[in-house]
Scaffold this motif. Structure first.
Motif, PDB file in Angstrom:
ATOM      1  N   ARG A 191       1.033  -9.229  -9.607  1.00 37.13           N
ATOM      2  CA  ARG A 191      -0.135  -9.968  -9.028  1.00 37.13           C
ATOM      3  C   ARG A 191      -0.855  -8.865  -7.243  1.00 37.13           C
ATOM      4  N   VAL A 192       0.331  -8.419  -6.985  1.00 28.00           N
ATOM      5  CA  VAL A 192       0.248  -7.871  -5.795  1.00 28.00           C
ATOM      6  C   VAL A 192      -0.332  -6.191  -6.031  1.00 28.00           C
ATOM      7  N   ALA A 193      -0.299  -6.058  -7.022  1.00 26.38           N
ATOM      8  CA  ALA A 193      -1.029  -4.570  -7.342  1.00 26.38           C
ATOM      9  C   ALA A 193      -1.896  -4.431  -7.707  1.00 26.38           C
ATOM     10  N   ARG A 194      -1.759  -5.829  -8.169  1.00 27.27           N
ATOM     11  CA  ARG A 194      -3.410  -5.915  -9.074  1.00 27.27           C
ATOM     12  C   ARG A 194      -4.561  -6.414  -7.257  1.00 27.27           C
ATOM     13  N   GLY A 195      -3.896  -6.915  -7.062  1.00 26.92           N
ATOM     14  CA  GLY A 195      -5.060  -7.063  -5.351  1.00 26.92           C
ATOM     15  C   GLY A 195      -5.025  -6.198  -5.192  1.00 26.92           C
ATOM     16  N   LEU A 196      -3.994  -5.121  -4.943  1.00 29.19           N
ATOM     17  CA  LEU A 196      -4.463  -3.331  -4.059  1.00 29.19           C
ATOM     18  C   LEU A 196      -5.096  -3.198  -4.871  1.00 29.19           C
ATOM     19  N   ASP A 197      -5.421  -2.457  -5.978  1.00 29.63           N
ATOM     20  CA  ASP A 197      -5.915  -1.964  -7.231  1.00 29.63           C
ATOM     21  C   ASP A 197      -6.462  -2.590  -8.442  1.00 29.63           C
ATOM     22  N   PRO A 251       2.702  -2.624 -12.518  1.00 28.99           N
ATOM     23  CA  PRO A 251       3.976  -2.567 -12.568  1.00 28.99           C
ATOM     24  C   PRO A 251       5.245  -4.094 -13.119  1.00 28.99           C
ATOM     25  N   LEU A 252       6.746  -3.537 -14.001  1.00 30.74           N
ATOM     26  CA  LEU A 252       6.922  -4.731 -14.014  1.00 30.74           C
ATOM     27  C   LEU A 252       8.331  -4.454 -13.500  1.00 30.74           C
ATOM     28  N   THR A 253       9.182  -4.402 -12.708  1.00 30.37           N
ATOM     29  CA  THR A 253       9.961  -4.747 -11.213  1.00 30.37           C
ATOM     30  C   THR A 253       9.666  -3.858  -9.923  1.00 30.37           C
ATOM     31  N   VAL A 254      10.696  -4.503  -8.478  1.00 27.90           N
ATOM     32  CA  VAL A 254      10.561  -4.505  -8.080  1.00 27.90           C
ATOM     33  C   VAL A 254      10.488  -2.975  -7.683  1.00 27.90           C
ATOM     34  N   THR A 255      11.457  -2.621  -7.786  1.00 31.66           N
ATOM     35  CA  THR A 255      11.360  -0.958  -7.214  1.00 31.66           C
ATOM     36  C   THR A 255      10.424   0.042  -8.018  1.00 31.66           C
ATOM     37  N   GLU A 256       9.794  -0.235  -9.299  1.00 29.73           N
ATOM     38  CA  GLU A 256       8.874   0.548  -9.554  1.00 29.73           C
ATOM     39  C   GLU A 256       7.252   0.274  -9.293  1.00 29.73           C
ATOM     40  N   ALA A 257       7.750  -1.072  -8.147  1.00 35.84           N
ATOM     41  CA  ALA A 257       5.857  -1.914  -7.220  1.00 35.84           C
ATOM     42  C   ALA A 257       5.857  -0.757  -6.451  1.00 35.84           C
ATOM     43  N   ALA A 258       7.558  -0.964  -5.216  1.00 38.65           N
ATOM     44  CA  ALA A 258       7.633  -0.200  -4.103  1.00 38.65           C
ATOM     45  C   ALA A 258       7.597   0.950  -3.938  1.00 38.65           C
ATOM     46  N   ASP A 259       8.205   2.086  -5.110  1.00 35.83           N
ATOM     47  CA  ASP A 259       7.865   3.040  -5.070  1.00 35.83           C
ATOM     48  C   ASP A 259       6.162   3.832  -5.730  1.00 35.83           C
ATOM     49  N   LEU A 300       3.499   1.552  -3.909  1.00 33.37           N
ATOM     50  CA  LEU A 300       3.169   1.625  -3.472  1.00 33.37           C
ATOM     51  C   LEU A 300       3.174   2.614  -1.935  1.00 33.37           C
ATOM     52  N   ARG A 301       4.977   2.759  -1.780  1.00 34.88           N
ATOM     53  CA  ARG A 301       5.202   3.873  -0.787  1.00 34.88           C
ATOM     54  C   ARG A 301       4.587   4.447  -0.900  1.00 34.88           C
ATOM     55  N   SER A 302       4.263   5.262  -2.613  1.00 34.84           N
ATOM     56  CA  SER A 302       2.665   6.728  -2.193  1.00 34.84           C
ATOM     57  C   SER A 302       2.332   6.070  -1.296  1.00 34.84           C
ATOM     58  N   ARG A 303       1.473   5.024  -1.709  1.00 39.90           N
ATOM     59  CA  ARG A 303      -0.489   5.343  -1.542  1.00 39.90           C
ATOM     60  C   ARG A 303      -0.320   4.566  -0.218  1.00 39.90           C
ATOM     61  N   HIS A 304       0.518   4.177  -0.025  1.00 45.92           N
ATOM     62  CA  HIS A 304       0.457   2.924   1.231  1.00 45.92           C
ATOM     63  C   HIS A 304       1.761   3.453   2.421  1.00 45.92           C
ATOM     64  N   PRO A 305       1.657   4.533   2.549  1.00 46.42           N
ATOM     65  CA  PRO A 305       3.048   5.087   3.772  1.00 46.42           C
ATOM     66  C   PRO A 305       3.080   4.484   5.003  1.00 46.42           C
ATOM     67  N   HIS A 306       2.058   4.416   5.677  1.00 48.78           N
ATOM     68  CA  HIS A 306       1.467   3.680   6.678  1.00 48.78           C
ATOM     69  C   HIS A 306       1.270   2.462   7.283  1.00 48.78           C
ATOM     70  N   ALA A 307       1.293   1.984   5.816  1.00 49.13           N
ATOM     71  CA  ALA A 307       0.629   0.445   6.244  1.00 49.13           C
ATOM     72  C   ALA A 307       0.779  -0.215   6.889  1.00 49.13           C
ATOM     73  N   PRO A 347      -0.954 -13.122  -1.752  1.00 49.39           N
ATOM     74  CA  PRO A 347      -1.859 -13.091  -1.021  1.00 49.39           C
ATOM     75  C   PRO A 347      -1.337 -12.838   0.788  1.00 49.39           C
ATOM     76  N   GLU A 348      -0.898 -13.260   1.136  1.00 46.63           N
ATOM     77  CA  GLU A 348       0.530 -12.667   2.354  1.00 46.63           C
ATOM     78  C   GLU A 348       0.446 -11.135   2.365  1.00 46.63           C
ATOM     79  N   LEU A 349       1.212 -10.741   0.930  1.00 46.10           N
ATOM     80  CA  LEU A 349       1.545  -9.499   1.613  1.00 46.10           C
ATOM     81  C   LEU A 349       0.709  -8.718   1.227  1.00 46.10           C
ATOM     82  N   VAL A 350      -0.511  -9.199   0.635  1.00 45.52           N
ATOM     83  CA  VAL A 350      -1.726  -7.587  -0.310  1.00 45.52           C
ATOM     84  C   VAL A 350      -2.231  -7.901   0.951  1.00 45.52           C
ATOM     85  N   SER A 351      -2.764  -9.136   1.832  1.00 41.23           N
ATOM     86  CA  SER A 351      -3.895  -8.664   3.278  1.00 41.23           C
ATOM     87  C   SER A 351      -3.055  -7.966   3.784  1.00 41.23           C
TER      88      SER A 351
END
Length: 586
Positions: free
Chosen positions: A262-268, A274-282, A284-291, A568-572
């Motif tokens: 749901r976080v990934a869909r909220g951003l893109d 993504p199926l795991t926290v690690t996959e999602a973090a990798d 998002l980190r590449s797309r939002h390095p200074h988020a 919602p909090e994290l996506v925002s």
């Protein structure tokens, strides 16, 4: 030759693990089919999650795999079920037990031997397996219960009993293992361990694993394929990533996608899930390095010290239980605690930490060996438990224990009617409507699905109008929609119940509902904090076997401070769509 082959003869090598054709089944006395037109094929070596809302037919379908339907539940059965090439109508339940191991949702009734070692060894010994000792020791080690080998099963906590039931099935190494709600009563760390064991059996031994599951996070992380059930039949059977890509459809059937999806869909919204926290973090980190530059970081202000009147208090409480040998096993040791007006308290800790014992002490059903427990200023030693029933209500961990009458209506009405309330009928109707059970008022609560039983027990509690409401694992075995409904109902109680205490392993409930979190460890309160404070203390979380919700772990992996408690909090905070819109698009 394997033990399974020796007992039943080898099935066709190319036969699937499970093959269901045009299956329909109706329970005796029911007015409609629980299963209808089911066609399903599960290949050998698959790891399948069966998901769907409460009452969708998941458990009934899986009970056709081990022959309980139709050999035990002898209703109207049409169609065919084959397991490892064998027609379940032509093979006895005893013979099928060599092919299919099954751990039930009511696993406590599955334990038949006095000690843990005896229980785990029961199957291998009775099947005459020459390596029964090795299998028993291996299974206990796999499930982390070897240290309990000589304990009596009735001394164990609910979570420990579940582990033992799993170990007893795994000791047989059947070709197919079915587990109904594997993590329902386990703390998050042990829940992950259960799935790791199932995954190891699946990969190392080729065991076909079928889980009935409501927690999409575990489905995404461990399952290879997903069967969505609705109205007694599969909607589809898809590979896991394809299933998670159907977030809206899962949501409609009461199974919201994992928080990382749901976080990934909220951003893109167009990105693959993504199926795991690690996959999602990798990703998002590449797309939002200074988020999260410093001026964008949210600041959560800690709540003030509670000022409400005291509802209950414990002072110097020490309590434990004596084993058959006479030794005292201390569960609570020197516990001091005050509960106040207006508090929403989550009581957390590992299995066996003393959560359920603390709740029982607050009801007066148990009195401490040392120390004092006061409810509403009354020392529980000085009155009978029924004298406290107008002030405190305890809803049990096992919901079926709450049903004493022949209908849900009569169970809910029993307390107010016994207290002479003239508005009992109106009260019961209102309560059943609030929990969504008006249409099942005439049903026997013991025959409802697990989720329906949870809602019915909440109705029993609401009808007592207590000042202090105690709930033991109220969201266990619920689909996410039902869990959210319980959380919403707990929210609505704030105006009528002075204090609510929930003993839980459900960190989503902690994040979304609790204002105060008490962490039990070693018989004492290891921490008295709020959800964000708990999740930020990773050392404490690890030491007591807790795991934060996915969205919180994802936020921590991305350096979000303080840790987010919702999607919602994290996506925002990551610069996605506004928080108020995330619920509509994520």
């Amino acid at each position: 030759m394997t033990s399974t082959e020796a007992a039943t003869g080898p099935g066709p090598a190319d036969a699937p693990a499970v093959e269901v054709s045009d299956l329909a089944f109706r329970y005796p006395g029911a007015d409609h089919d629980t299963l209808r037109g089911v066609d399903l094929r599960i290949e050998r070596g698959d790891f399948v999650a069966v998901v769907g809302g409460n009452g969708s037919g998941k458990t009934t379908l899986c009970k056709t795999f081990n022959g309980l339907v139709p050999h035990y539940w002898s209703g109207t059965f049409e169609g065919r079920v084959r397991v490892l090439g064998r027609d379940t109508r032509e093979v006895s339940v005893g013979a099928l037990s060599h092919l299919v191991g099954y751990v039930y949702q009511d696993f406590g009734n599955q334990l038949v031997r006095p000690t843990v070692r005896d229980e785990v060894a029961f199957g291998p010994v009775n099947f005459g397996l020459p390596d029964h000792r090795e299998r028993t020791d291996e299974a206990m080690e796999l499930l982390g219960v070897a240290h309990l080998a000589d304990r009596f099963t009735w001394q164990l906590s609910g979570g420990q009993q579940h582990l033992v039931a799993l170990a007893s099935v795994m000791a047989l190494r059947p070709g197919v293992v079915v587990v109904d709600e594997p993590v329902a009563e386990l703390d998050p760390a042990r829940a992950a361990r259960i799935y790791e064991v199932l995954e190891d059996l699946n990969r190392r031994l080729g065991t076909t694993v079928v889980v009935i599951e409501h927690h999409a996070e575990y489905v995404a992380r461990y399952a290879r394929s997903v069967v969505l059930m609705a109205d007694g039949a599969p909607v589809w059977h898809l590979p896991t990533r394809a299933a998670m890509d159907r977030a809206e459809e899962l949501e409609r059937h009461g199974i919201p996608a994992p928080q990382v999806v749901r976080v990934a869909r909220g951003l893109d919204p167009a990105a693959p899930p993504p199926l795991t926290v690690t996959e999602a973090a990798d990703r998002l980190r590449s797309r939002h390095p200074h988020a999260l530059p410093p001026d964008r970081r949210a600041v959560r202000v800690a709540g003030s010290e509670p000022t409400g009147e005291t509802v209950a208090e414990l002072a110097g409480v020490r309590h434990g239980y004596r084993g058959v040998g006479g030794d005292l096993s201390v569960v609570l040791d020197g516990l001091d605690l005050t509960l106040r007006d207006g508090e929403r308290v989550a009581l957390v800790g590992g299995n066996g930490a003393g959560k359920s014992t603390l709740l029982r002490l607050l009801t007066g059903l148990k009195v401490p060996r040392e120390g004092t427990v006061r409810v509403g200023g009354t020392d529980t030693r000085t009155v009978r438990p029924n004298a406290l029933a107008d002030r405190v209500c305890h809803l049990y961990q096992r919901p079926e224990q709450m049903f004493l009458k022949d209908s849900v209506y009569e169970d809910v009405a029993m307390f107010p009617r016994g207290r002479g309330r003239t508005d009992t009928d109106t009260l019961v109707a209102e309560v059943l409507d609030r929990v969504g059970l008006s249409g099942l008022a005439g049903r026997d609560g013991r025959l409802l699905s697990g989720g329906q039983q949870r809602r019915a027990t909440l109705a029993v509690g609401l009808a007592t109008s207590p000042a202090l409401l105690l709930l033991d694992e109220p969201t266990s075995s619920l689909d996410t929609a039902s869990r959210d409904a319980v959380i919403a109902m707990l929210d609505a109680l704030s105006g009528t119940i002075r204090c609510t205490v929930v003993a839980t392993h459900d960190m989503h409930l902690v994040a979304e509902w609790a204002g105060r979190v008490l962490v039990l460890d070693g018989g004492r309160v290891a921490a008295d904090t709020d959800p964000a404070g708990l999740f930020a203390d990773t050392a404490l979380m690890e030491s007591v076997g807790l795991v934060a919700p996915e969205v919180t772990r994802l936020g921590l992996a991305l350096g979000v401070e303080p840790p987010p408690l919702s999607v919602p909090e994290l996506v925002s905070r990551l610069g996605g769509i506004p928080a108020e819109e995330v619920g509509e698009r994520a």
